[in-house]
Design a protein around this motif. Structure first.
Motif, short mmCIF file in Angstrom:
data_model
loop_
_atom_site.label_atom_id
_atom_site.label_comp_id
_atom_site.label_asym_id
_atom_site.label_seq_id
_atom_site.Cartn_x
_atom_site.Cartn_y
_atom_site.Cartn_z
N ALA A 64 84.51 -32.29 64.26
CA ALA A 64 83.15 -32.84 64.34
C ALA A 64 82.17 -31.79 64.85
N PHE A 65 82.57 -31.04 65.89
CA PHE A 65 81.70 -30.00 66.42
C PHE A 65 81.46 -28.91 65.37
N LEU A 66 82.53 -28.50 64.69
CA LEU A 66 82.39 -27.44 63.69
C LEU A 66 81.51 -27.90 62.54
N THR A 67 81.67 -29.14 62.11
CA THR A 67 80.82 -29.68 61.05
C THR A 67 79.37 -29.74 61.50
N LEU A 68 79.15 -30.14 62.75
CA LEU A 68 77.80 -30.22 63.28
C LEU A 68 77.12 -28.86 63.26
N ILE A 69 77.81 -27.83 63.70
CA ILE A 69 77.23 -26.48 63.69
C ILE A 69 76.91 -26.06 62.26
N GLY A 70 77.84 -26.34 61.33
CA GLY A 70 77.61 -26.00 59.92
C GLY A 70 76.41 -26.72 59.34
N VAL A 71 76.24 -28.00 59.67
CA VAL A 71 75.10 -28.76 59.16
C VAL A 71 73.80 -28.25 59.76
N CYS A 72 73.81 -27.87 61.04
CA CYS A 72 72.60 -27.26 61.64
C CYS A 72 72.21 -25.99 60.89
N ALA A 73 73.20 -25.15 60.56
CA ALA A 73 72.93 -23.93 59.81
C ALA A 73 72.40 -24.26 58.41
N LEU A 74 73.00 -25.25 57.76
CA LEU A 74 72.55 -25.65 56.42
C LEU A 74 71.12 -26.14 56.45
N GLN A 75 70.78 -26.96 57.45
CA GLN A 75 69.41 -27.46 57.52
C GLN A 75 68.42 -26.32 57.75
N SER A 76 68.82 -25.34 58.56
CA SER A 76 67.94 -24.20 58.79
C SER A 76 67.67 -23.44 57.48
N VAL A 77 68.72 -23.28 56.67
CA VAL A 77 68.55 -22.60 55.38
C VAL A 77 67.62 -23.41 54.47
N VAL A 78 67.84 -24.72 54.43
CA VAL A 78 67.01 -25.58 53.57
C VAL A 78 65.56 -25.55 54.03
N VAL A 79 65.35 -25.58 55.36
CA VAL A 79 63.98 -25.50 55.90
C VAL A 79 63.34 -24.17 55.50
N GLY A 80 64.10 -23.07 55.60
CA GLY A 80 63.56 -21.76 55.23
C GLY A 80 63.18 -21.68 53.77
N SER A 126 84.46 -37.37 70.53
CA SER A 126 85.80 -36.79 70.43
C SER A 126 86.30 -36.29 71.77
N LEU A 127 85.43 -36.20 72.77
CA LEU A 127 85.83 -35.81 74.12
C LEU A 127 86.16 -37.02 74.99
N ILE A 128 86.21 -38.19 74.37
CA ILE A 128 86.50 -39.43 75.09
C ILE A 128 87.70 -40.10 74.43
N HIS A 129 88.70 -40.44 75.21
CA HIS A 129 89.88 -41.10 74.66
C HIS A 129 89.51 -42.48 74.16
N SER A 130 89.98 -42.81 72.97
CA SER A 130 89.67 -44.11 72.39
C SER A 130 90.83 -44.56 71.53
N ASP A 131 90.79 -45.83 71.18
CA ASP A 131 91.80 -46.40 70.30
C ASP A 131 91.55 -45.91 68.89
N ASP A 132 92.49 -45.12 68.33
CA ASP A 132 92.31 -44.54 67.00
C ASP A 132 92.09 -45.61 65.94
N ALA A 133 92.72 -46.76 66.10
CA ALA A 133 92.56 -47.82 65.11
C ALA A 133 91.14 -48.34 65.10
N VAL A 134 90.56 -48.50 66.29
CA VAL A 134 89.18 -48.98 66.37
C VAL A 134 88.22 -47.95 65.79
N VAL A 135 88.45 -46.66 66.13
CA VAL A 135 87.58 -45.60 65.64
C VAL A 135 87.61 -45.53 64.11
N SER A 136 88.81 -45.64 63.54
CA SER A 136 88.93 -45.55 62.08
C SER A 136 88.24 -46.71 61.38
#
Length: 342
Positions: free
Chosen positions: A33-49, A80-90
């Motif tokens: 999730a963190f890696l995707t977030l960084i990638g999307v931030c970079a993508l948006q910057s390119v689109v804005v440019g 993702s830094l908080i423990h949760s029930d995987d079934a509920v999350v899915s």
């Protein structure tokens, strides 16, 4: 001279940071999730440019859709830094695909509502992110104890960055009303990138707080059906002192709870009430005590003592060392080493 819009510079910096995270030993598949977030931030910057720097008008339809992906990713990242029930999350994860889908519908049917929808979305998710960390660093029970405080600060700053982005969207909306969009290019291509950069930077900080995955062992039966604070507190102290559990560099509140057979919330409450601090600070007190012993009794380097006591980064080690001793590790050693006579 070739014109390079500021958004491209921001995208380049984010991609460099993303590459550093991917190469780091601290990276794990749990950081998606963190890696995707960084990638999307970079993508948006390119689109804005491209949209505002080179006037690629067709991208005006893509820009709000990419922007709408950011708030759900910020929430998913810190969750993702908080423990949760995987079934509920899915079962509920698909709900966070609704905001981008909703923006696509507005792009096709009601473009005039896009700005208002983005403002509401960014503010709403910012409040949801803050709610995740409402109980402080202990809420991030899957974050390593040496990085939990930094991860919690990153959570707060990321939520503030979402609000900042919403504020700039509001400024754009008002600029169209008052001056027919005369200042929009400047605001979007420059000022709004501050929020993007902070979101990406905080994602990198928080992603490094996530513990590396380990083989999951069967949790022991819970010996405390109705535990009292003192009983839980003493049990945790025995684990930390006798089994040297505090030296585990990947220790989190969730893992400590499994080892103790006590719910994480009960551990957090007992430590909060009896020690007057959060669990990450309490664990780090044990680590700093061990580091001080090593610095006083051995010739081990400061860096070696840092790793041996359970810390992984110098910044976290130095911060916690100063919190406990009010001195740097080198200064503390100089003042506390016993005199040696030859």
């Amino acid at each position: 001279m070739i014109f390079i819009p500021l958004p491209f510079v921001v995208a380049f910096l984010l991609l460099l940071l993303l590459g550093a995270v991917l190469r780091s030993k601290e990276n794990s598949t749990g950081n998606w999730a963190f890696l995707t977030l960084i990638g999307v931030c970079a993508l948006q910057s390119v689109v804005v440019g491209l949209r505002w720097g080179y006037h690629v008008e067709e991208l005006r339809y893509l820009l709000p859709v990419v922007a709408s992906c950011l708030p759900p990713l910020v929430l998913a990242s810190f969750r993702s830094l908080i423990h949760s029930d995987d079934a509920v999350v899915s079962r509920t994860r698909w709900l966070h695909a609704l905001p981008p889908f909703g923006i696509v519908v507005l792009v096709l049917l009601a473009p005039v509502l896009i700005d208002a929808a983005l403002i509401a979305m960014f503010v709403g998710y910012a409040l949801a992110v803050l709610d995740l960390g409402r109980s402080g660093p202990d809420a991030l029970d899957e974050a390593r104890f040496d990085s939990a405080v930094a991860a919690h600060r990153a959570l707060v700053i990321a939520a503030a960055a979402l609000c900042l982005s919403a504020l700039f969207d509001l400024a754009v909306l008002l600029d169209f009303e008052w001056s027919k969009g005369a200042n929009v290019a400047l605001m979007v291509s420059n000022a709004n990138l501050l929020g993007l950069f902070f979101i990406g930077l905080m994602a990198i900080v928080a992603s490094r707080a996530r513990a590396r995955p380990v083989a999951v062992q069967g949790a022991p039966s819970n010996p405390f059906e109705t535990p009292q604070d003192r009983e839980v507190f003493d049990h945790i102290n025995r684990l930390l002192a006798d089994q040297k559990l505090s030296r585990d560099e990947n220790l989190t509140l969730s893992r400590l709870a499994r080892r103790a057979g006590v719910p994480a919330r009960q551990i957090s409450g007992a430590v909060n009430r009896l020690a007057g601090k959060n669990v990450s600070q309490y664990i780090n007190d044990f680590r700093i005590a061990e580091a001080c012993r090593l610095l006083r009794e051995t010739d081990m380097s400061v860096t070696a003592a840092m790793f041996e006591s359970g810390f992984q980064t110098k910044s976290n080690f130095n911060r916690e060392f100063r919190r406990v001793t009010s001195l740097s590790p080198a200064s503390w050693r100089e003042r506390n080493r016993p005199l040696r006579f030859t």
